[in-house]
Write an enzyme that holds these catalytic residues in place. Structure first.
Site, PDB file in Angstrom:
ATOM      1  N   ARG A 284       0.749  -1.240  -0.075  1.00  0.00           N
ATOM      2  CA  ARG A 284       0.026   0.063  -0.120  1.00  0.00           C
ATOM      3  C   ARG A 284       0.769   1.228  -0.154  1.00  0.00           C
ATOM      4  O   ARG A 284       0.550   2.163  -0.593  1.00  0.00           O
ATOM      5  CB  ARG A 284      -0.800   0.021   1.365  1.00  0.00           C
ATOM      6  CG  ARG A 284      -2.058   0.707   1.004  1.00  0.00           C
ATOM      7  CD  ARG A 284      -3.014   0.264   2.221  1.00  0.00           C
ATOM      8  NE  ARG A 284      -4.197  -0.673   1.974  1.00  0.00           N
ATOM      9  CZ  ARG A 284      -4.954  -1.124   2.795  1.00  0.00           C
ATOM     10  NH1 ARG A 284      -5.133  -0.624   4.020  1.00  0.00           N
ATOM     11  NH2 ARG A 284      -5.785  -1.942   2.510  1.00  0.00           N
ATOM     12  N   GLU A 369      -7.399  -0.789  16.595  1.00  0.00           N
ATOM     13  CA  GLU A 369      -6.361   0.197  16.086  1.00  0.00           C
ATOM     14  C   GLU A 369      -5.913   1.388  17.062  1.00  0.00           C
ATOM     15  O   GLU A 369      -4.575   2.001  16.789  1.00  0.00           O
ATOM     16  CB  GLU A 369      -7.192   1.177  14.922  1.00  0.00           C
ATOM     17  CG  GLU A 369      -6.482   2.125  14.117  1.00  0.00           C
ATOM     18  CD  GLU A 369      -7.251   2.918  13.059  1.00  0.00           C
ATOM     19  OE1 GLU A 369      -8.378   2.540  12.811  1.00  0.00           O
ATOM     20  OE2 GLU A 369      -6.514   3.710  12.448  1.00  0.00           O
TER      21      GLU A 369
HETATM   22  C1  SIN Z   1      -9.554  -1.902   1.691  1.00  0.00           C
HETATM   23  O1  SIN Z   1     -10.579  -2.790   1.512  1.00  0.00           O
HETATM   24  O2  SIN Z   1      -8.932  -1.768   0.698  1.00  0.00           O
HETATM   25  C2  SIN Z   1      -9.701  -1.377   3.109  1.00  0.00           C
HETATM   26  C3  SIN Z   1      -9.449  -2.768   4.052  1.00  0.00           C
HETATM   27  C4  SIN Z   1      -7.998  -2.260   4.591  1.00  0.00           C
HETATM   28  O3  SIN Z   1      -7.674  -1.283   5.034  1.00  0.00           O
HETATM   29  O4  SIN Z   1      -7.196  -3.497   4.996  1.00  0.00           O
END
Ligand code: SIN
Length: 561
Positions: A284, A369
Site C-alpha cells: 500500500r 487500531e
Molecule cells: C480495503 O478494502 O482496501 C480497506 C481494508 C483495509 O484497510 O485493509
C-alpha cells in the site's frame, strides 16, 4: 455530582476489537461497554475488503506472516505477527460461530475458495488468495452486525451508547476506570478492575480520510493524558484509492485491484509498471507514493482507477457497495475511469501494548487500531486490521478472564524516549468553551494543516511549519475566549477537538524525529531507508512517568533534531 457504577471490566469502543473482547469474556464477568455514538457506528462497519486468514489449500500462517513482515518494512514485532497469523483460523471460526456470514463459492464454480467453500479474495502484497469477504464489499458491516446482535443479547454486557469518555481515572499510578458524559451531558464515573481502550484511530486529523467523522484520536489522547506511553505515531497509512468526487472521500477497496483493476495517470499510462514489478498489487505504501508522484508530475489532484477491461456484470456483483457509491456521483464502476487519490486511512502506531494488550499504565489495556501491538510495523498489510482487532480482542479477554500476569510493562526496543509535559497547555484549552462555529473552524484549520504538512510526503521544514501553525491556532483560541475555573463543562465536540490538537502535536514530533523514509513515513528530505533504524521505534511518554516505568530502553542513537 457524578453518578457512580462499578464493573469488572469497562471497554471504550464498539468496533470489532471492543466487541470481540466483551463477548469473549465469561458471562460471569460484568462488562460495561461505552460508545460515543450509536453502537454499530464504528470504523469496522466501513471496512470493505475483508478479513485475512490463511485457510486456502496453498496457504499457511507462515506465508501470511511472511507477507505481513515484508509489508511492515522492518518494523513489525515478529512474535506479535506469529500470534496474529497463527491464531487467525481459530479466531475466525469463533466469529462465524457467533453468526458472521462470509461469502461462499457457487457450487461447481472455479472461484478461489477454501476446502469448505468460503470465497477468498486477493489484495495488494498478499502472495495468496486469503481475504474472506461478506456481501461482496460489505465485510465490516456484516461483522459489526453479528457482533452487535450478540452483544445486545448478553445480559452481562451493559451498553452505554452516546456516552463520551472525558478522561481516565488514575489513582496511585493505576487506572481505575473513567469519567464520561451521558447523552444529556450528565457526568458519570465507572470504576473497574480493567479499563480497555478499543476506540479506534486518528484518520479525522487529516482533511482527506477514508474514516468516519468519529475517528478523532480520542483513545490516544485519553491514554496520553492518563500517563501511558504511545509509539510509532509517525506511521499513518494513506489508502491509495479513495474516490474523490463531489468534495467527498469514499474508500475504494484494495480488493478492486486484487480483481485486476489498473491505475492510470492523466496521460492514460498504466504507471504502476514503472514503480514495482508487483504493479497495482505492490504494498500500500508503494502504491500510494506512486500515485502521489504521478499527481505531482502532472500537476493534478487525482489519478484514475480503471476497471474497463474487466467483466462489468461480475464487477458490479462483486462490489455492490462501491458500485452504488460510484452511481451516486454519476459514475459507472465498470465503464468509467474512477478519480482517486490517497487519503488518511489507518494509524499503525498507537498506545504501546504487549501481546496481552497491557499498556505501560497498570489497569489500562488497549486493543485494535488505538493500540500498537507491532503487527503492522511501518505499513499494514491490507485487511490485517479487522483480524488484529479480532485476534487481540480475544487474547485480551482470555488474559483478563484468567487473571493472567500482573500488568507487566511491554518490552519494546526504542531508539529514543521523547518526553513531553503538555498537561497544562491542554487543561487551559479545556477551560475555554468556544461556540460550535469556532470549534468547526478550528478543526478545519487543523485538518488542513495536517493534510498540507504532515501528509503522505513530509519534510522537516513542513513539519516545523505545522507545529508553529498549531501553536498559533491554540494561542489564538486561548486569547479570544474567556477561561472558566472548571474544565468539565466543555461539550464533547470541544473535547474531541482538543484531543485532535494533542495527538497532532505528537504525530508531528514523531514524524520530525524519524529521519528516514520507511513504509508509510516518506520524508522527502531523508528519501531513503536508514537500515540502522530497522527494528527501532520511537516511544512517546508523558513526563509524569519515569523512563523505567515505560519499559522502553534507550540505545543511545542520536536524533537528527
Ligand atoms: C480495503 O478494502 O482496501 C480497506 C481494508 C483495509 O484497510 O485493509
Amino acid at each position: 455530582m457524578a453518578s457512580h457504577q462499578a464493573y469488572d471490566v469497562v471497554i471504550v469502543g464498539g468496533g470489532i476489537a471492543g466487541l470481540s473482547a466483551a463477548l469473549r469474556l465469561p458471562a460471569t464477568v460484568r462488562v460495561a461497554l461505552l460508545t460515543k455514538g450509536q453502537l454499530g457506528e464504528s470504523n469496522t462497519r466501513y471496512a470493505q475488503g475483508g478479513l485475512t486468514v490463511a485457510l486456502g489449500e496453498d496457504d499457511s500462517p507462515q506465508l501470511h506472516a511472511q507477507d505481513t513482515l515484508a509489508a511492515g518494512a522492518g518494523l513489525c514485532d515478529e512474535t506479535a505477527v506469529g500470534i496474529l497469523t497463527g491464531q487467525a483460523p481459530s479466531a475466525v471460526r469463533w466469529l462465524m460461530a457467533l453468526g458472521a456470514r462470509f461469502d461462499r463459492a457457487r457450487p461447481g464454480s472455479n472461484e478461489h475458495a477454501t476446502r469448505d467453500g468460503l470465497l477468498l479474495g486477493r489484495e495488494a502484497a498478499h502472495s495468496r488468495w486469503r481475504v474472506l469477504h461478506a456481501g461482496g464489499d460489505a465485510t465490516g458491516a456484516e461483522i459489526e452486525r453479528a457482533l452487535v446482535a450478540a452483544a445486545r443479547q448478553r445480559p452481562s454486557i451493559t451498553l452505554y451508547e452516546e456516552s463520551y469518555v472525558q478522561r481516565l481515572l488514575v489513582e496511585h499510578g493505576v487506572c481505575i476506570g473513567l469519567l464520561a458524559l451521558d447523552r444529556s451531558g450528565r457526568p458519570f464515573t465507572i470504576e473497574a478492575h480493567a479499563t480497555v481502550l478499543a476506540n479506534g484511530g486518528a484518520g479525522g486529523l487529516w482533511l482527506h480520510t477514508s474514516n468516519p467523522a468519529g475517528a478523532t484520536a480520542d483513545g490516544l489522547a485519553l491514554a496520553w493524558q492518563a500517563g501511558a506511553a504511545l509509539t510509532d505515531l509517525e506511521f499513518m497509512q494513506f489508502h491509495p484509492t479513495v474516490l474523490v468526487a463531489g468534495g467527498a472521500s469514499h474508500l475504494i477497496s484494495e480488493a478492486v485491484r486484487g480483481e485486476g483493476a489498473y491505475l492510470r495517470n492523466h496521460a492514460g499510462e498504466r504507471f504502476m509498471l514503472r514503480y514495482s514489478e508487483l504493479a497495482e498489487l505492490a504494498p500500500r505504501d508503494v502504491v500510494a507514493r506512486a500515485i502521489l508522484s504521478e499527481m505531482l508530475a502532472e500537476g493534478v489532484d487525482h489519478q484514475y482507477l480503471d476497471l474497463r477491461h474487466l467483466p462489468a456484470a461480475r464487477m458490479h456483483e462483486r462490489f455492490p457497495t462501491i458500485s452504488a457509491i460510484c452511481r451516486g456521483y454519476g459514475l459507472n464502476l465498470a465503464s468509467d475511469l474512477l478519480p482517486i487519490a490517497p487519503a488518511a486511512h489507518y494509524c499503525m502506531g498507537g498506545v504501546m501494548v504487549n501481546a496481552q494488550g497491557h499498556t505501560s499504565l497498570p489497569g489500562l489495556y488497549a486493543v485494535g487500531e488505538v493500540a500498537c501491538t507491532g503487527v503492522h510495523g511501518a505499513n499494514r498489510l491490507a485487511s490485517n486490521s479487522l483480524l488484529e482487532g479480532l485476534v487481540f480482542g480475544l487474547r485480551l479477554a482470555d488474559g483478563l478472564a484468567g487473571q493472567l500476569a500482573g500488568d507487566a510493562p511491554p518490552a519494546r526496543r526504542a531508539i529514543a524516549v521523547l518526553v513531553y509535559d503538555d498537561l497544562q497547555r491542554y487543561t487551559s484549552l479545556l477551560r475555554i468553551s468556544p461556540d460550535r462555529e469556532t470549534i468547526a473552524a478550528a478543526r478545519r484549520e487543523l485538518r488542513q494543516l495536517m493534510w498540507q504538512y504532515v501528509s503522505l510526503r513530509r519534510d522537516e521544514e513542513g513539519l516545523l511549519a505545522a507545529r508553529a501553525h498549531l501553536n498559533t491556532l491554540e494561542a489564538r483560541l486561548l486569547s479570544t475566549h474567556t477561561a472558566t475555573q472548571d474544565a468539565s463543562i466543555a461539550p464533547p465536540t470541544w473535547y474531541e477537538t482538543v484531543n485532535m490538537f494533542k495527538v497532532a502535536e505528537l504525530v508531528i514530533a514523531a514524524a520530525l524525529h524519524r529521519c528516514e523514509s520507511r513504509g508509510s513515513h516518506w520524508r522527502s528530505d531523508h528519501d531513503v531507508l536508514d537500515s540502522t533504524l530497522t527494528g527501532s521505534h520511537y516511544v512517546l511518554q508523558p513526563v509524569r512517568m519515569s523512563k523505567m516505568e515505560s519499559g522502553a530502553e534507550l540505545s543511545g542513537v542520536s536524533l537528527c533534531k
